[in-house]
Write a protein that holds these residues in place. Structure first.
Motif, PDB file in Angstrom:
ATOM      1  N   TRP A 175       0.863  -1.196   0.000  1.00 35.81           N
ATOM      2  CA  TRP A 175       0.000   0.000   0.000  1.00 35.81           C
ATOM      3  C   TRP A 175       0.895   1.240   0.000  1.00 35.81           C
ATOM      4  CZ3 TRP A 175      -5.513   0.372   0.454  1.00 35.81           C
ATOM      5  CH2 TRP A 175      -6.006   1.672   0.572  1.00 35.81           C
ATOM      6  N   VAL A 176       0.665   2.141  -0.954  1.00 35.61           N
ATOM      7  CA  VAL A 176       1.454   3.365  -1.048  1.00 35.61           C
ATOM      8  C   VAL A 176       0.512   4.553  -1.178  1.00 35.61           C
ATOM      9  CG1 VAL A 176       3.191   4.652  -2.345  1.00 35.61           C
ATOM     10  CG2 VAL A 176       3.358   2.157  -2.179  1.00 35.61           C
ATOM     11  N   CYS A 177       0.678   5.538  -0.303  1.00 37.62           N
ATOM     12  CA  CYS A 177      -0.074   6.785  -0.424  1.00 37.62           C
ATOM     13  C   CYS A 177       0.712   7.722  -1.336  1.00 37.62           C
ATOM     14  CB  CYS A 177      -0.273   7.419   0.946  1.00 37.62           C
ATOM     15  SG  CYS A 177      -1.196   8.956   0.878  1.00 37.62           S
ATOM     16  N   VAL A 178       0.101   8.186  -2.402  1.00 33.36           N
ATOM     17  CA  VAL A 178       0.810   8.955  -3.427  1.00 33.36           C
ATOM     18  C   VAL A 178       0.629  10.450  -3.234  1.00 33.36           C
ATOM     19  CG1 VAL A 178       1.064   9.359  -5.902  1.00 33.36           C
ATOM     20  CG2 VAL A 178       0.587   7.050  -5.049  1.00 33.36           C
ATOM     21  N   SER A 179      -0.612  10.927  -3.295  1.00 34.48           N
ATOM     22  CA  SER A 179      -0.963  12.348  -3.151  1.00 34.48           C
ATOM     23  C   SER A 179      -0.295  13.190  -4.235  1.00 34.48           C
ATOM     24  CB  SER A 179      -0.622  12.862  -1.755  1.00 34.48           C
ATOM     25  OG  SER A 179      -1.414  12.191  -0.797  1.00 34.48           O
ATOM     26  N   ASP A 180      -0.375  14.491  -4.056  1.00 36.06           N
ATOM     27  CA  ASP A 180       0.136  15.432  -5.047  1.00 36.06           C
ATOM     28  C   ASP A 180       1.390  16.092  -4.505  1.00 36.06           C
ATOM     29  OD1 ASP A 180       0.125  16.925  -7.397  1.00 36.06           O
ATOM     30  OD2 ASP A 180      -1.041  18.552  -6.489  1.00 36.06           O
ATOM     31  N   PRO A 181       2.504  16.127  -5.236  1.00 38.23           N
ATOM     32  CA  PRO A 181       2.691  15.678  -6.605  1.00 38.23           C
ATOM     33  C   PRO A 181       3.037  14.190  -6.679  1.00 38.23           C
ATOM     34  CG  PRO A 181       4.698  16.663  -5.848  1.00 38.23           C
ATOM     35  CD  PRO A 181       3.723  16.786  -4.708  1.00 38.23           C
ATOM     36  N   PHE A 182       3.050  13.671  -7.898  1.00 39.00           N
ATOM     37  CA  PHE A 182       3.434  12.290  -8.127  1.00 39.00           C
ATOM     38  C   PHE A 182       4.961  12.233  -8.174  1.00 39.00           C
ATOM     39  CE2 PHE A 182       4.339   8.486 -10.532  1.00 39.00           C
ATOM     40  CZ  PHE A 182       3.325   7.613 -10.204  1.00 39.00           C
ATOM     41  N   GLU A 183       5.578  11.786  -7.077  1.00 36.35           N
ATOM     42  CA  GLU A 183       7.047  11.750  -6.990  1.00 36.35           C
ATOM     43  C   GLU A 183       7.507  10.308  -7.057  1.00 36.35           C
ATOM     44  OE1 GLU A 183       9.020  14.455  -4.260  1.00 36.35           O
ATOM     45  OE2 GLU A 183       7.050  15.203  -3.674  1.00 36.35           O
ATOM     46  N   GLU A 184       8.113   9.941  -8.193  1.00 33.43           N
ATOM     47  CA  GLU A 184       8.448   8.545  -8.431  1.00 33.43           C
ATOM     48  C   GLU A 184       9.482   8.007  -7.444  1.00 33.43           C
ATOM     49  OE1 GLU A 184      10.302  10.740 -12.034  1.00 33.43           O
ATOM     50  OE2 GLU A 184       8.891  11.175 -10.424  1.00 33.43           O
ATOM     51  N   ILE A 185      10.380   8.872  -6.935  1.00 36.74           N
ATOM     52  CA  ILE A 185      11.384   8.389  -5.982  1.00 36.74           C
ATOM     53  C   ILE A 185      10.716   7.967  -4.674  1.00 36.74           C
ATOM     54  CG2 ILE A 185      13.312   9.107  -4.524  1.00 36.74           C
ATOM     55  CD1 ILE A 185      14.427  10.680  -6.814  1.00 36.74           C
ATOM     56  N   LYS A 186       9.808   8.779  -4.186  1.00 39.35           N
ATOM     57  CA  LYS A 186       9.108   8.440  -2.944  1.00 39.35           C
ATOM     58  C   LYS A 186       8.281   7.171  -3.122  1.00 39.35           C
ATOM     59  CE  LYS A 186       8.686  13.020  -0.826  1.00 39.35           C
ATOM     60  NZ  LYS A 186       7.734  14.046  -0.341  1.00 39.35           N
ATOM     61  N   ILE A 187       7.598   7.067  -4.254  1.00 41.98           N
ATOM     62  CA  ILE A 187       6.762   5.890  -4.507  1.00 41.98           C
ATOM     63  C   ILE A 187       7.627   4.645  -4.639  1.00 41.98           C
ATOM     64  CG2 ILE A 187       5.112   4.854  -6.095  1.00 41.98           C
ATOM     65  CD1 ILE A 187       4.290   7.758  -6.834  1.00 41.98           C
ATOM     66  N   ALA A 188       8.730   4.763  -5.383  1.00 41.04           N
ATOM     67  CA  ALA A 188       9.632   3.628  -5.564  1.00 41.04           C
ATOM     68  C   ALA A 188      10.228   3.188  -4.225  1.00 41.04           C
ATOM     69  CB  ALA A 188      10.743   4.002  -6.543  1.00 41.04           C
ATOM     70  N   ARG A 189      10.581   4.169  -3.386  1.00 41.88           N
ATOM     71  CA  ARG A 189      11.155   3.818  -2.084  1.00 41.88           C
ATOM     72  C   ARG A 189      10.136   3.066  -1.221  1.00 41.88           C
ATOM     73  NH1 ARG A 189      12.787   8.533  -0.555  1.00 41.88           N
ATOM     74  NH2 ARG A 189      14.930   8.244  -1.245  1.00 41.88           N
ATOM     75  N   ALA A 190       8.880   3.513  -1.258  1.00 43.70           N
ATOM     76  CA  ALA A 190       7.839   2.854  -0.473  1.00 43.70           C
ATOM     77  C   ALA A 190       7.619   1.420  -0.947  1.00 43.70           C
ATOM     78  CB  ALA A 190       6.539   3.649  -0.550  1.00 43.70           C
ATOM     79  N   ILE A 191       7.633   1.207  -2.256  1.00 43.49           N
ATOM     80  CA  ILE A 191       7.464  -0.148  -2.806  1.00 43.49           C
ATOM     81  C   ILE A 191       8.650  -1.019  -2.427  1.00 43.49           C
ATOM     82  CG2 ILE A 191       7.255  -1.509  -4.913  1.00 43.49           C
ATOM     83  CD1 ILE A 191       5.860   0.901  -6.201  1.00 43.49           C
ATOM     84  N   ALA A 192       9.864  -0.482  -2.613  1.00 44.72           N
ATOM     85  CA  ALA A 192      11.075  -1.247  -2.308  1.00 44.72           C
ATOM     86  C   ALA A 192      11.135  -1.613  -0.828  1.00 44.72           C
ATOM     87  CB  ALA A 192      12.309  -0.445  -2.709  1.00 44.72           C
ATOM     88  N   GLN A 193      10.733  -0.671   0.021  1.00 41.12           N
ATOM     89  CA  GLN A 193      10.762  -0.926   1.458  1.00 41.12           C
ATOM     90  C   GLN A 193       9.787  -2.030   1.843  1.00 41.12           C
ATOM     91  OE1 GLN A 193      10.066   2.569   3.845  1.00 41.12           O
ATOM     92  NE2 GLN A 193      11.290   1.762   5.520  1.00 41.12           N
TER      93      GLN A 193
END
Length: 963
Positions: free
Chosen positions: A237-255
């Motif tokens: 589960w990843v909370c994205v919100s605005d803006p769409f920041e691929e580094i933050k999303i990728a880090r959450a998935i990897a973690q």
């Protein structure tokens, strides 16, 4: 925020007039004038705050009032700090004089008192001058209020609400009116198809306007173990919100895939994508991207390429308010689920479920409720918020007042849900409003810790309205419960000890709402490239700032220049370069400072100049090795959080001057040697952990077990570790836990030393005495042969009890005599071979009186009892004995020699039986014989039975299913 500030300032002014400093210029007249003006303004604040939404002139008037309120709050706080400083200096002076008489050289603090007195007088004159200047400004604001024809406030029912029990709440666990959508979504999730052959996964967008319940709908499926765990290898589960920041999303998935991989700390995208690609390979995943706003093909496609090695049948579920997101993500048109508004019937069902919770329905109120629900326009969040509001209203007039409120006419508030939130918001008292608005400083999907949030409210002086500072935490819990009741919080996590809510989140729309109300005061700032802030702080109106990320991990200079009025500073970036030595020289107004989960190695000495600071959080700075001595100058500090600062070995002795310190958190600081002077902090209420240390040559200078006796106000929870370092039982006795009536949860950990049997453990354990108010007790790593001294059996209010790693004790105490015990776990008692009737509190003789054994026990767990063979029962015809009449769950894990279950269990109301792990073969075999099956027949009330990893019965239906 003005409506919340003014009452606080009035209270502060009233208490200040009673205080004097030696040699102080008399400003009583000025203070009394301030009180008069503030009282006159307070009478019209309710009307002013409601009108500011559509009247800019009123909004500006309130802004000026807020500025003056903040300024006078700072001045009065400095005044009170001077009084406190003067008192501390007098005490230090007395101690130093005593030292001098013993022919010890005069210390520096005494010299500073003598030569610093002139400066103190000058400061006091400056305070008096500033109060006069503020009075002139406030007089002008008070006069201008007459231009707006404000109506004076009326007394609202919510003022009474806070004086009654507020801990009850309604949490709607099911989703109303979405059956068809769920059926369609489940069908898409379980299909083995891929994305038109191009990708192993399918993207499923859930689209709908704010307040429709998109996130709740996604959570319903995400948390369905039968669907997700059975058909997917991993869920994320990843909370994205605005803006769409691929580094933050990728880090959450990897973690989520592998939290121990060092690449997850990378500030570059490529290592994160490589990590995802590696760990997702061959796995069938279920990924939820919640609240997606503005992805582009350029930042979406790299993430998708990293997921290409997954197994066919993987799914990405995303929630969004924007139709265009589905196009960008390449989702097929027939995979888009559009959530529409609820029907009037479904909306009314949701409304009634909350509004009439625990009370009889009333035909008149139900009719008004139907009309109110129509104003919700089918939005679940609006219906839920209004229903929570109506729960607190009992009369027809109160319901009609909501129906006829002018808030519904506001065109400026476009979203219907905002109008319902305004109605609930204005029903809150000013004290609770300001607590709610403070939450705007945190980002969307932030998980609030209840105690942390309450301590932040305390640091802003939001809870000290009535002058009783001893009950601030209790008042904070009432305010928190009030906000829960009003549906401003959701996604609750409860404490296992007392079932209280300890963590929660805020709905995205509610977050938008509080940010709408605090857009000039609360600011979330991001630095995206060198010298350029994405959200630039432009003036000194910002009072609460959250720095979410930094360029090259540097500290933005603009904070110093533009934010001198800051009262809250939160640094949320994971890495931060060393702070400049003058970091805090210009940020004098700060009350709340959170630098947790950074990479700080050193705290600047200048922190000692933050005279207003009440809350300091440095937790999870694992490389922090020391605190500056100047921390001792933070005379107003109430909360110090140092959790998991694993490099910290000691704290300065100057902490003894923190006379207002109430909360000290050091969990995870296993090598920290607290100085003995901590025992002087007589106002300390929370000490979460105490790690007993062998002080070596400096043994007399460190805080010991017996020094706990000086901390008379300790409350809440306390964990004492390394008890084997205590000298003897007298130290345990000197801790005087028996006098700490507010200490409710206690953990005693004797440590992991290699000594096989430690007779001293028994002496130390027997030395303790606890107050009968104790509610939970854990005993860990106890290496003596006798367990449970008499004081444990006298804990008549004990509700939870856990023994973990007690290898040499072979006999269980008569725990069945504990009248309030609800949860019992016995873990790794490796010498126990038989659990006899003495465990139940029953002797071998025929009882002469009625015996009720474990009268309130609901859950019983036996784990890793390697030698346990027999669990003794009782004679069935013995009608004088009642055993476990409240038992609902029994769990037996890795008890490989246990042969059978006792006959008394089938007479209990047991609902769930779990016999887990491949190492219970004898017991499993017993169930396959006549004995076990006969027991199951008699225990027909058991709804869920899981044995050896297979379901024997689930939801009352017999089955045999592989786990």
């Amino acid at each position: 925020m003005a409506g919340a500030l003014v009452p606080m300032v009035i209270e502060q002014l009233a208490s200040t007039t009673c205080k004097q400093i030696q040699g102080e210029v008399n400003v009583d007249g000025e203070v009394k004038n301030l009180i008069i003006h503030f009282n006159a303004i307070q009478a019209v604040l309710q009307d002013a705050e409601e009108r500011q939404v559509k009247e800019e002139s009123v909004r500006n008037w309130l802004q000026n009032l807020e500025d003056v309120s903040y300024d006078i709050n700072d001045v009065l706080d400095e005044w009170n700090t001077e009084i406190l400083k003067h008192q501390i200096e007098k005490e230090e002076e007395g101690e130093n004089v005593a030292l001098k008489k013993r022919k010890v050289s005069l210390s520096i603090p005494f010299i500073s008192v003598i030569f610093g007195s002139t400066g103190n007088v000058i400061m006091r004159h400056n305070i008096a001058k500033r109060i006069k200047e503020i009075n002139v400004r406030l007089t002008e604001i008070a006069t201008l209020r007459e231009n707006y024809n404000f109506h004076e406030n009326t007394i609202r029912a919510t003022e009474k609400l806070e004086r009654v029990e507020t801990s009850s709440f309604v949490q709607v666990s099911s989703i109303i009116g979405r059956e068809e959508e769920k059926k369609r979504l489940v069908s898409m999730l379980l299909s083995e198809s891929s994305q038109q052959g191009r990708s192993p996964f399918v993207v499923i967008p859930i689209v709908g306007m704010g307040g429709l319940g998109k996130t709740a709908f996604a959570q319903l499926v995400y948390n369905d173990d039968e669907i997700i765990k059975t058909h997917f290898d991993t869920r994320i589960w990843v909370c994205v919100s605005d803006p769409f920041e691929e580094i933050k999303i990728a880090r959450a998935i990897a973690q989520a895939l592998n939290k121990d991989d060092n690449r997850i700390n990378s500030t570059s995208l490529q290592p994160l994508l490589e990590c995802i690609n590696e760990y997702i390979s061959g796995k069938k995943f279920f990924l939820v991207l919640d609240d997606v706003w503005t992805p582009t093909i350029d930042n979406w496609e790299p993430l998708m390429r990293a997921l290409q090695n997954s197994a066919i049948g993987s799914r990405i579920l995303l929630t969004t308010r924007k139709d265009t997101v589905a196009t960008v993500t390449g989702a097929a048109a027939d995979h888009v689920i559009c959530l529409n508004i609820l029907s009037d019937q479904d909306c009314l069902q949701l409304f009634n479920k909350i509004a009439f919770f625990n009370r009889e329905r009333n035909d008149q109120l139900e009719e008004i409720g139907r009309k109110i629900v129509k104003k919700c326009n089918g939005l679940p969040l609006a219906a839920k918020t209004l229903a929570s509001l109506m729960r607190c209203k009992k009369t027809r007039k109160e319901w009609v007042d909501v129906l006829d409120n002018k808030i519904w006419e506001l065109k400026e508030v476009e979203q219907q849900v905002f109008r319902s939130l305004f109605l609930s918001y204005y029903e809150l008292s000013p004290a609770v409003r300001r607590c709610l608005l403070f939450c705007a400083i945190f980002p969307k999907d932030y998980e609030f810790d209840r105690d942390e949030l309450i301590e932040c409210w305390m640091s802003q002086e939001y809870l000290s309205m009535k002058g009783d500072r001893e009950k601030e935490r209790m008042r904070g819990q009432q305010y928190f419960d009030n906000l829960v009741m009003r549906s401003f919080f959701q996604d609750f996590v409860k404490n296992v000890n007392d079932d209280d809510i300890i963590r929660c989140k805020m709905h995205d729309i509610v977050h938008d709402f509080v940010q709408f109300l605090t857009k000039n005061e609360c600011f979330i700032m991001e630095v995206v490239e060198s010298g350029k802030e994405k959200n630039m702080v432009v003036d000194n109106k910002v009072r609460h700032l959250n720095l979410m990320s930094t360029y090259n991990d540097s500290f933005p200079v603009s904070i110093y220049n533009n934010c001198k009025g800051l009262r809250t500073l939160v640094i949320s970036t994971s890495k931060l370069l060393p702070l400049p030595s003058d970091s805090f020289s210009k940020l004098k107004s700060i009350r709340t400072l959170k630098f947790n989960k950074n990479s700080i190695k050193e705290v600047p000495e200048s922190i000692g100049g933050l005279v207003h600071l009440r809350y300091l959080d440095l937790s999870f700075n694992r490389e922090l090795k020391e605190l500056p001595d100047s921390v001792g100058n933070l005379f107003n500090l109430e909360t110090l959080r140092l959790m998991y600062c694993q490099g910290l070995r000691e704290v300065p002795v100057s902490l003894r001057k923190l006379v207002n310190l109430k909360h000290l958190y050091i969990e995870g600081c296993e090598r920290l040697k607290l100085p003995k002077e901590i025992g002087r902090l007589r106002n300390l209420q929370i000490l979460d952990c105490l790690y007993l240390q062998d002080g070596g040559e400096d043994d007399d200078g460190i805080f010991k077990l017996g020094d706990l006796g000086n901390l008379e106000q300790l409350s809440g929870s306390l964990c004492i570790e390394n008890l084997n370092s205590a000298k003897d039982g007298s130290e345990a006795k000197n801790a005087e836990l028996v006098n700490k009536k507010n200490l409710l949860h206690l953990t005693l950990d004797f440590g992991l030393l290699s000594d096989p049997e430690r007779a001293k453990d028994e002496e130390i354990l027997n030395g303790f005495q606890v107050h009968t108010n104790l509610e939970s007790l854990d005993i860990w790593n106890y290496h003596s042969t006798t367990l449970c001294p008499s004081w444990v059996m006298s804990c008549h209010n004990l509700r939870r009890l856990e023994f973990y790693d007690v290898p040499f004790c072979g006999v269980l105490a008569p725990l069945g005599k504990l009248p309030s015990l609800e949860y019992l776990e016995i873990n790794r008692m490796e010498s126990v071979k038989k659990v006899g009737v003495e465990f139940l509190g029953i002797t071998g003789e025929t009882p002469q009186t009625l015996i009720n054994s474990f009268p309130k026990l609901k859950e019983l767990r036996f784990h890793f009892m390697e030698e346990w063979e027999e669990w003794e029962g009782v004679e069935e015809e013995d009608s004088k004995i009642t055993i476990m009449p409240s038992l609902l769950k029994l769990e037996i894990v890795y008890c490989e020699r246990l042969k059978a279950l006792p006959n008394f269990l089938w007479k209990t109301p047991l609902r769930e039986l779990i016999i887990f792990g491949g190492d219970c073969p004898i017991l499993a075999q017993w169930f396959e014989t006549r004995c076990g099956m006969e027991w199951l027949k008699n225990a027909s009330q058991v709804q869920n039975i899981k044995i050896q990893g297979k379901f024997v019965k689930k939801d009352g239906v017999g089955m045999l299913e592989e786990d």
